[in-house]
Design a protein around this motif. Structure first.
Motif, mmCIF file in Angstrom:
data_model
loop_
_atom_site.group_PDB
_atom_site.id
_atom_site.type_symbol
_atom_site.label_atom_id
_atom_site.label_comp_id
_atom_site.label_asym_id
_atom_site.label_seq_id
_atom_site.Cartn_x
_atom_site.Cartn_y
_atom_site.Cartn_z
ATOM 1 N N SER B 321 -34.645 61.932 -65.684
ATOM 2 C CA SER B 321 -33.359 61.273 -64.896
ATOM 3 C C SER B 321 -32.703 61.258 -64.948
ATOM 4 O O SER B 321 -31.370 60.576 -64.470
ATOM 5 C CB SER B 321 -34.717 60.287 -63.886
ATOM 6 N N PHE B 322 -32.342 60.021 -66.217
ATOM 7 C CA PHE B 322 -31.121 59.668 -66.067
ATOM 8 C C PHE B 322 -30.443 60.202 -66.797
ATOM 9 O O PHE B 322 -28.913 59.975 -66.367
ATOM 10 C CB PHE B 322 -31.485 58.643 -67.669
ATOM 11 N N VAL B 323 -30.028 61.722 -67.866
ATOM 12 C CA VAL B 323 -29.277 62.822 -68.003
ATOM 13 C C VAL B 323 -28.753 63.660 -66.406
ATOM 14 O O VAL B 323 -27.810 62.888 -66.373
ATOM 15 C CB VAL B 323 -30.246 63.433 -69.500
ATOM 16 N N LEU B 324 -29.984 63.149 -65.724
ATOM 17 C CA LEU B 324 -29.617 64.286 -64.715
ATOM 18 C C LEU B 324 -29.008 63.312 -63.884
ATOM 19 O O LEU B 324 -27.521 63.732 -63.386
ATOM 20 C CB LEU B 324 -30.725 64.624 -63.821
ATOM 21 N N ALA B 325 -28.987 62.116 -63.789
ATOM 22 C CA ALA B 325 -28.057 60.984 -62.657
ATOM 23 C C ALA B 325 -26.969 61.007 -63.160
ATOM 24 O O ALA B 325 -25.908 60.663 -62.704
ATOM 25 C CB ALA B 325 -28.764 59.492 -62.895
ATOM 26 N N MET B 326 -26.957 60.925 -64.770
ATOM 27 C CA MET B 326 -25.552 60.549 -65.138
ATOM 28 C C MET B 326 -24.502 62.483 -64.690
ATOM 29 O O MET B 326 -23.611 61.809 -64.658
ATOM 30 C CB MET B 326 -24.945 60.766 -66.889
ATOM 31 N N LEU B 327 -25.260 63.341 -65.317
ATOM 32 C CA LEU B 327 -24.235 64.385 -64.675
ATOM 33 C C LEU B 327 -23.733 64.389 -62.971
ATOM 34 O O LEU B 327 -22.584 64.791 -63.156
ATOM 35 C CB LEU B 327 -24.995 65.224 -65.025
ATOM 36 N N ILE B 328 -24.661 64.425 -62.013
ATOM 37 C CA ILE B 328 -24.564 63.880 -60.920
ATOM 38 C C ILE B 328 -23.174 62.509 -60.655
ATOM 39 O O ILE B 328 -22.331 63.154 -60.030
ATOM 40 C CB ILE B 328 -25.770 63.551 -59.614
ATOM 41 N N GLY B 329 -23.716 61.743 -61.489
ATOM 42 C CA GLY B 329 -22.972 60.902 -60.975
ATOM 43 C C GLY B 329 -21.494 61.093 -61.811
ATOM 44 O O GLY B 329 -20.522 60.204 -61.168
ATOM 45 N N LEU B 330 -21.994 61.519 -62.671
ATOM 46 C CA LEU B 330 -20.119 61.806 -62.970
ATOM 47 C C LEU B 330 -19.737 62.450 -62.504
ATOM 48 O O LEU B 330 -17.725 62.433 -61.710
ATOM 49 C CB LEU B 330 -20.526 62.438 -64.605
ATOM 50 N N PHE B 331 -19.777 63.658 -61.413
ATOM 51 C CA PHE B 331 -19.573 64.813 -60.621
ATOM 52 C C PHE B 331 -19.119 64.169 -58.987
ATOM 53 O O PHE B 331 -17.598 64.239 -58.973
ATOM 54 C CB PHE B 331 -20.198 65.522 -60.788
ATOM 55 N N MET B 332 -19.299 63.358 -58.844
ATOM 56 C CA MET B 332 -19.577 62.791 -58.096
ATOM 57 C C MET B 332 -18.605 61.161 -57.846
ATOM 58 O O MET B 332 -17.815 61.347 -57.145
ATOM 59 C CB MET B 332 -20.889 62.292 -57.133
ATOM 60 N N GLY B 333 -18.574 61.011 -58.764
ATOM 61 C CA GLY B 333 -17.495 59.422 -58.914
ATOM 62 C C GLY B 333 -15.870 59.971 -59.385
ATOM 63 O O GLY B 333 -15.464 60.094 -58.384
ATOM 64 N N PHE B 334 -15.840 61.150 -60.238
ATOM 65 C CA PHE B 334 -14.650 62.129 -59.528
ATOM 66 C C PHE B 334 -14.559 63.074 -58.433
ATOM 67 O O PHE B 334 -12.798 62.358 -57.741
ATOM 68 C CB PHE B 334 -14.734 63.286 -60.714
ATOM 69 N N PHE B 335 -15.223 63.670 -57.379
ATOM 70 C CA PHE B 335 -15.157 63.347 -56.061
ATOM 71 C C PHE B 335 -14.872 62.620 -55.543
ATOM 72 O O PHE B 335 -13.888 62.762 -54.616
ATOM 73 C CB PHE B 335 -16.811 64.508 -55.690
ATOM 74 N N LYS B 336 -14.971 61.057 -55.872
ATOM 75 C CA LYS B 336 -14.606 59.531 -55.520
ATOM 76 C C LYS B 336 -13.539 59.850 -54.977
ATOM 77 O O LYS B 336 -12.590 58.636 -54.279
ATOM 78 C CB LYS B 336 -15.346 58.893 -55.109
ATOM 79 N N ILE B 337 -13.073 60.006 -56.125
ATOM 80 C CA ILE B 337 -11.593 59.428 -56.258
ATOM 81 C C ILE B 337 -10.287 60.624 -55.998
ATOM 82 O O ILE B 337 -9.459 60.717 -56.720
ATOM 83 C CB ILE B 337 -11.429 58.981 -57.408
ATOM 84 N N SER B 338 -11.107 61.864 -55.620
ATOM 85 C CA SER B 338 -10.199 62.871 -55.818
ATOM 86 C C SER B 338 -9.290 63.110 -54.809
ATOM 87 O O SER B 338 -10.023 62.481 -53.454
ATOM 88 C CB SER B 338 -11.364 64.379 -55.568
ATOM 89 N N THR B 339 -8.213 64.210 -54.590
ATOM 90 C CA THR B 339 -7.405 63.886 -53.111
ATOM 91 C C THR B 339 -8.091 64.486 -52.539
ATOM 92 O O THR B 339 -7.150 63.981 -50.886
ATOM 93 C CB THR B 339 -5.600 64.258 -53.715
#
Lengths: 249, 509
Positions: B321-339
């Motif tokens: 779950s942690f590996v999966l959460a890291m992947l999703i979290g990284l994508f979503m984190g970048f989405f959050k600061i996207s323009t």
């Protein structure tokens, strides 16, 4: 080498305006910088000096007007701004070295990533640049272990690594302890002597007087007065210039 | 709910879908066990329809087939874990003997009583045998076998309690009973008359603890369960005669697996006539192995294999779950600061949904809700990993966003001014520094995740705390077992922290 646009003009700024929200910081700037010219920008804080400099390589989005640098129209959205920036080196007040990389890695990053050089080439030319700023022995040190003056000399070497045609200095000595200012100014003087086109925002009036071919005095978002250093510092024409100079000199 | 009734009689599929949507809504609203409530509500409106064999199921033969049977976790002597961690008890012996007798195989899933019923409603299991009383409301939604055990409710108090001798001594006191059980129904039916309150719990073992701790004075439970617990030194004594009670039955979902029900009835009749049935009852009721008071070290040694298995599952489900959460979290984190407004919207919605709702709701939704919506059973590992990873990904998204934003903006400017593009600058300059900043928060999140994985016991996922519950359900040594479980969690988390700090120092010099 005065205000008129010449074919050798490296930087041409026409009616440049920049607003942050409703706050208009630049209110119509017109300026030309010729090849090999050293221009110092002085003025009270909040006058828009740094914003003007940052518009030249589009670190700030330009609200209105035209900026042409090294033959590129910076304001044209079709122009690849990354390509333009490879021709313009920039040095910041707070150095902005990459703390997770060694000194030489800081210098190698741009040449290697832009595919301009291989790693070996970049390292070799990086070491030469370090030698030029007197820090060859610090190649593998981390930025955190350097003094402020050393950091700024590395930052200059990093900016030079892309062989820029123009160098921009944004208050490059303002964050330094007084005893370190000299070593950085010396490097800049050497660059001037080699014929580098440079625009410097500075508080070092003595240095501006010594190195600049021309001085721009900015106040309230416009260029209030400009001229050769002897003229501007010796017999300023505007009241605002006189007021400012009387405070800092 | 007349619409449900109409749909239920003529178009079973629509009814299923409606039921699923209701269950989904209930789950979203955050009420664990709401599906059971829904089932009761639906049953009240549904007509007492006759069993209709569904097309596509052959009612004739069970031979050679494998059926998934859901059961309770903690209902000794009907189902409990023996010292070796294997499921045993009257229900287990009966279903296994009947399976052998009728030539089919069973795969037992020990889910807990309510979870087993939800699993039956969502067709995650084919049948449930869990010391379940045959009641009218339940008959509306499940098909029951012939009764296989005559039960009855009894009241018990702490061994040295001499004040409570009957129901009339309960005035102003609190008693406990098991949620959804006959004991609860009976206690509530006389609560008004004798003036006591009923506090319902999920497991026999915790009910007994409640009584021993003095938070309740008496427990109402099925007499065989009480009798077994007393024989295992659970510290209680029964003080009333058993009330004439209901009968236990084996259940399948309404209209499904009629051949299994038929085989159960045939097998039960065979067992009764051969005398095997009586032997099974005697084994657990007449002469249960008296618990010898074993030492803490015996408990530790006996429970260790089962606990290690649970610990393995805990670590594995957390790691995946942690590996999966890291992947999703990284994508979503970048989405959050996207323009892009759209990407930011996606990330913000994601975070709001999964950070704003309890983990348990999603565990129930993924394991019980999704199968009702899709008609496809879902593997418990898939449900567990989805639950943990999506919940953690919401937090990791915020960690990633915060870390990237806390990198000095001058770093990005310096990189951009050198002519590196945005993506390259992020990759080479900003993200490596952000990682260094986020490492302590990520270690923290990993540890929270490992502990949160214990919540998965609610859907019957065999992690460490679940295994602990299984053990104390059989031996009633709650405190000691929980102590061992706590020490195991502590040790693993200490090791994990050390490892993470070592990696942090190693890679983020």
């Amino acid at each position: 080498m005065t205000t008129a646009a010449t074919p050798a003009s490296k930087i041409s700024v026409r009616e440049l305006k920049k607003s942050f929200g409703s706050n208009e910081v630049l209110k119509g700037i017109n300026a030309e910088v010729a090849e090999g010219e050293v221009v110092c920008v002085i003025g009270p804080s909040g006058s828009g000096k740094s914003t003007f400099l940052r518009c030249l390589n589009k670190l700030e989005d330009i609200t209105a007007g035209h900026v042409t640098v090294d033959g590129f129209d910076v304001t044209d959205p079709k122009v690849d701004i990354n390509e333009v920036r490879r021709h313009i080196g920039m040095v910041f007040q707070h150095f902005n070295l990459f703390p997770h990389m060694s000194v030489i890695e800081n210098i190698m990053l741009a040449p290697v990533e832009s595919k301009k050089q291989t790693k070996d080439e970049a390292r070799a030319s990086g070491l030469k640049l370090l030698e030029r700023v007197g820090l060859a022995e610090k190649a593998d040190a981390r930025p955190a272990s350097l003094s402020g003056g050393q950091k700024q000399r590395v930052a200059i070497a990093r900016a030079l690594a892309m062989n820029p045609d123009i160098m921009l200095f944004d208050e490059a000595t303002s964050a330094l302890d007084p005893e370190m200012v000299g070593e950085v100014l010396q490097v800049i003087k050497d660059l001037a002597a080699e014929g580098m086109t440079m625009v410097l925002v500075t508080h070092e009036m003595g240095f501006a007087r010594e190195v600049a071919d021309r001085v721009l005095f900015m106040a309230d978002g416009v260029i209030c007065e400009q001229g050769e250093p002897e003229a501007l510092f010796g017999s300023p024409q505007q009241q605002r210039t006189r007021d400012f100079l009387s405070k800092v000199l | 709910m007349p619409r449900l009734q109409q749909a239920g009689s003529s178009r079973p599929r629509t009814a299923t879908l409606l039921g699923a949507l209701l269950a989904f809504a209930a789950l979203i609203l955050g009420a664990p066990g709401a599906a059971a409530a829904h089932a009761q509500g639906a049953s009240a409106a549904a007509p007492a329809a006759t069993v209709a064999a569904q097309p596509g199921t052959a009612p004739s033969s069970v031979a050679g087939k494998t059926y998934v049977i859901g059961t309770d976790t903690t209902f000794a002597p009907f189902e409990f874990r023996d010292a070796g961690g294997d499921l045993t008890g009257i229900d287990m012996d009966i279903i296994r003997t009947i399976a052998k007798n009728q030539g089919f195989s069973v795969e037992i899933k020990s889910l807990g009583f309510n979870a087993a019923l939800q699993a039956l409603s969502s067709n995650q299991v084919d049948g449930v045998i869990a010391g379940m009383s045959i009641t009218e409301p339940r008959k509306q939604i499940y098909d029951f076998s012939d009764p296989y055990f005559e039960s009855g409710v009894q009241m018990a108090v702490v061994k040295n309690n001499t004040d409570i001798k009957g129901y009339e001594d309960l005035k102003g006191k609190t008693v406990t009973a098991k949620t959804g059980s006959e004991g609860e129904t009976f206690a509530k039916s006389i609560a008004g008359k004798y003036g006591f309150t009923v506090k319902s719990l999920d497991q026999s073992a915790t009910m007994y603890e409640l009584v021993k701790s003095g938070n309740a004075v008496a427990v109402f439970d099925d007499y065989p369960v009480l009798a077994y617990g007393i024989s295992q030194n659970n510290g209680l004594k029964s003080v009333t005669e058993k009330e004439k009670g209901g009968s236990y039955g084996f259940a399948v979902n309404k209209g499904r697996n009629p051949e299994l029900l038929k085989a159960f009835n045939t097998g039960l009749a065979d067992l009764k006539s051969s005398g095997e049935y009586q032997k099974i009852l005697d084994k657990y009721l007449k002469d249960p192995t008296k618990a010898t008071s074993s030492s803490f070290w015996d408990l530790l040694a006996n429970s260790f294999p089962a606990l290690m298995k649970g610990l393995g599952n805990t670590v594995l489900v957390t790691a995946i779950s942690f590996v999966l959460a890291m992947l999703i979290g990284l994508f979503m984190g970048f989405f959050k600061i996207s323009t892009s407004v759209i990407l930011r919207g996606i990330a913000t919605t994601f975070v709001n949904i999964f950070r704003g709702t309890p983990l348990l709701v999603w565990a129930f939704f993924f394991y019980f809700g999704i199968p009702q919506l899709t008609g496809q059973p879902i593997d418990i590992w898939v449900a567990a990993v989805l639950t943990l990873s999506l919940n953690s990904a919401a937090y990791i998204t915020e960690i990633v966003r915060g870390s990237i934003q806390s990198v000095d903006p001058g770093q990005l400017e310096a990189s951009r001014s050198l002519g590196l593009g945005y993506a390259k600058s992020m990759q080479k300059v900003v993200v490596p520094q952000a990682f260094k900043i986020m490492t302590p928060s990520l270690i923290n999140q990993l540890i929270i995740m490992l502990k949160d994985s214990s919540l998965l016991l609610a859907i019957g996922f065999a992690e460490l705390l679940y295994q602990g519950q299984q053990i104390y359900a059989g031996n009633f040594r709650i405190t000691e077992t929980l102590l061992i479980v706590a020490v195991l969690y502590f040790v693993v988390i200490m090791l994990l922290t050390r490892l993470a700090n070592f990696a942090d120092k190693r890679f983020n010099k």
